[in-house]
Design a protein around this motif. Structure first.
Motif, PDB file in Angstrom:
ATOM      1  N   LEU A 155      31.621  10.669 110.247  1.00 37.50           N
ATOM      2  CA  LEU A 155      32.896  11.138 109.707  1.00 37.50           C
ATOM      3  C   LEU A 155      33.898  11.230 110.846  1.00 37.50           C
ATOM      4  O   LEU A 155      33.595  11.811 111.889  1.00 37.50           O
ATOM      5  N   TYR A 156      35.096  10.643 110.655  1.00 38.17           N
ATOM      6  CA  TYR A 156      36.133  10.686 111.686  1.00 38.17           C
ATOM      7  C   TYR A 156      37.490  10.927 111.032  1.00 38.17           C
ATOM      8  O   TYR A 156      37.726  10.521 109.892  1.00 38.17           O
ATOM      9  N   ALA A 211      35.847  14.181  96.031  1.00 39.66           N
ATOM     10  CA  ALA A 211      35.670  15.628  95.849  1.00 39.66           C
ATOM     11  C   ALA A 211      36.424  16.443  96.892  1.00 39.66           C
ATOM     12  O   ALA A 211      36.507  17.671  96.781  1.00 39.66           O
ATOM     13  N   VAL A 212      36.989  15.785  97.910  1.00 42.59           N
ATOM     14  CA  VAL A 212      37.698  16.493  98.976  1.00 42.59           C
ATOM     15  C   VAL A 212      39.099  16.878  98.485  1.00 42.59           C
ATOM     16  O   VAL A 212      39.857  16.013  98.026  1.00 42.59           O
ATOM     17  N   VAL A 265      34.607  17.560 105.674  1.00 41.79           N
ATOM     18  CA  VAL A 265      35.720  16.611 105.785  1.00 41.79           C
ATOM     19  C   VAL A 265      37.008  17.366 106.093  1.00 41.79           C
ATOM     20  O   VAL A 265      37.789  16.981 106.973  1.00 41.79           O
ATOM     21  N   ARG A 266      37.226  18.471 105.403  1.00 43.49           N
ATOM     22  CA  ARG A 266      38.428  19.261 105.649  1.00 43.49           C
ATOM     23  C   ARG A 266      38.431  19.830 107.062  1.00 43.49           C
ATOM     24  O   ARG A 266      39.489  19.912 107.705  1.00 43.49           O
ATOM     25  N   ALA A 267      37.276  20.212 107.594  1.00 43.70           N
ATOM     26  CA  ALA A 267      37.220  20.777 108.942  1.00 43.70           C
ATOM     27  C   ALA A 267      37.690  19.774 109.977  1.00 43.70           C
ATOM     28  O   ALA A 267      38.404  20.126 110.930  1.00 43.70           O
ATOM     29  N   LEU A 311      26.116  12.320 101.756  1.00 45.79           N
ATOM     30  CA  LEU A 311      25.721  13.727 101.655  1.00 45.79           C
ATOM     31  C   LEU A 311      26.705  14.682 102.338  1.00 45.79           C
ATOM     32  O   LEU A 311      26.477  15.891 102.370  1.00 45.79           O
ATOM     33  N   ILE A 312      27.785  14.156 102.890  1.00 40.40           N
ATOM     34  CA  ILE A 312      28.754  14.995 103.594  1.00 40.40           C
ATOM     35  C   ILE A 312      29.513  15.876 102.598  1.00 40.40           C
ATOM     36  O   ILE A 312      30.106  15.365 101.637  1.00 40.40           O
TER      37      ILE A 312
END
Length: 269
Positions: free
Chosen positions: A194-195, A45-46, A115-117, A109-110
């Motif tokens: 998240l990394y 979805a990103v 993710v974009r940030a 749930l992220i």
């Protein structure tokens, strides 16, 4: 535009929850999928991602993922954490990315904006080797962390950082310390699984080998700090649902409740 790849490390032999990626979770409208399926949905979805792949050491996970159309990269069983597994998976990607995102398999749930940030934080600073994310812990999430601590369970991870957004320390304890019966003077920051790394940072990470604090806390990102590399921390607004990871079997109904809660929001997940 930089080429971005998302890798989902998924290990079957989890110490705390063996077989976790294949555990079924009931989401909205009676929809039940394995944890790895929910995480794949979050990754795809990103926007602006060139490639998404599951990195695993286990044929059961690989077979499950391939049967559902996911790209799979087999990685060695000796990878000690998700960062090492991402490094091992690099050679299996279609092309070398400029930035590699590690979206851990137990964090479905992220939201895409988070993710974009993290991606944008690395892309904006050529000197930044890697970045991660955190959100201010809601009272419910803080209570969940405190409940885990009271019962001797290892729950979520917290982080403290500088005013410039660089990590000072990560811990499976609640930091900074919040005395019993008091409100935190500043928000407790819940670290999100998240990394985003530059490929050179992954190579340096593997070359450095496991560090003492990494072994003691069981937190892979501490290897960067002990090597003198301060991760960037993108402090993001907490979404309208709680970012609970599936760390223990007791977390399963909590994650399922948040999957349903996310689906009820007016904004896309």
């Amino acid at each position: 535009m930089p080429r971005i790849a998302i890798i989902i490390p998924a290990r079957f032999a989890s110490t705390r929850y063996p077989g976790k990626p294949l555990v079924d979770l009931a989401g909205p409208e009676g929809r039940t999928m394995a944890l790895i399926d929910w995480t794949w949905a979050a990754a795809t979805a990103v926007p602006g991602i060139a490639e998404v792949a599951v990195a695993t050491e286990d044929e059961r996970i690989a077979d499950h993922a391939r049967a559902r159309g996911m790209a799979v990269i087999m990685t060695p069983a000796h990878c000690s954490n998700g960062t090492e597994r991402c490094a091992a998976a690099l050679q299996g990607l279609a092309a070398v990315p400029d930035i590699v995102v590690n979206l851990q398999g137990d964090a479905p749930l992220i939201p895409p904006a988070m993710v974009r940030a993290v991606i944008d934080m690395v892309a904006a600073d050529p000197d930044l080797a890697m970045a991660t994310a955190a959100v201010p812990a809601s009272p419910a999430v803080l209570g969940h962390l405190q409940e885990d601590a009271r019962h001797g369970r290892v729950g979520g991870t917290t982080v403290v950082c500088t005013a410039q957004g660089r990590a000072l320390y990560f811990s499976k304890s609640i930091i900074p310390h919040v005395p019993a019966g008091t409100e935190p003077a500043a928000p407790v920051l819940l670290h999100v699984g998240l990394y985003a790394y530059r490929p050179a940072a992954l190579a340096a990470y593997v070359a450095a080998g496991a560090s003492p604090l990494e072994r003691q806390e069981g937190l892979e990102q501490l290897r960067f700090l002990e090597a003198g590399i301060a991760p960037g921390v993108a402090i993001c607004p907490a979404p309208a649902w709680d970012l609970i990871e599936l760390n223990n079997p007791s977390d399963r109904p909590l994650v399922e409740a948040q999957l349903r809660r996310r689906a009820q929001q007016a904004v896309p997940a």
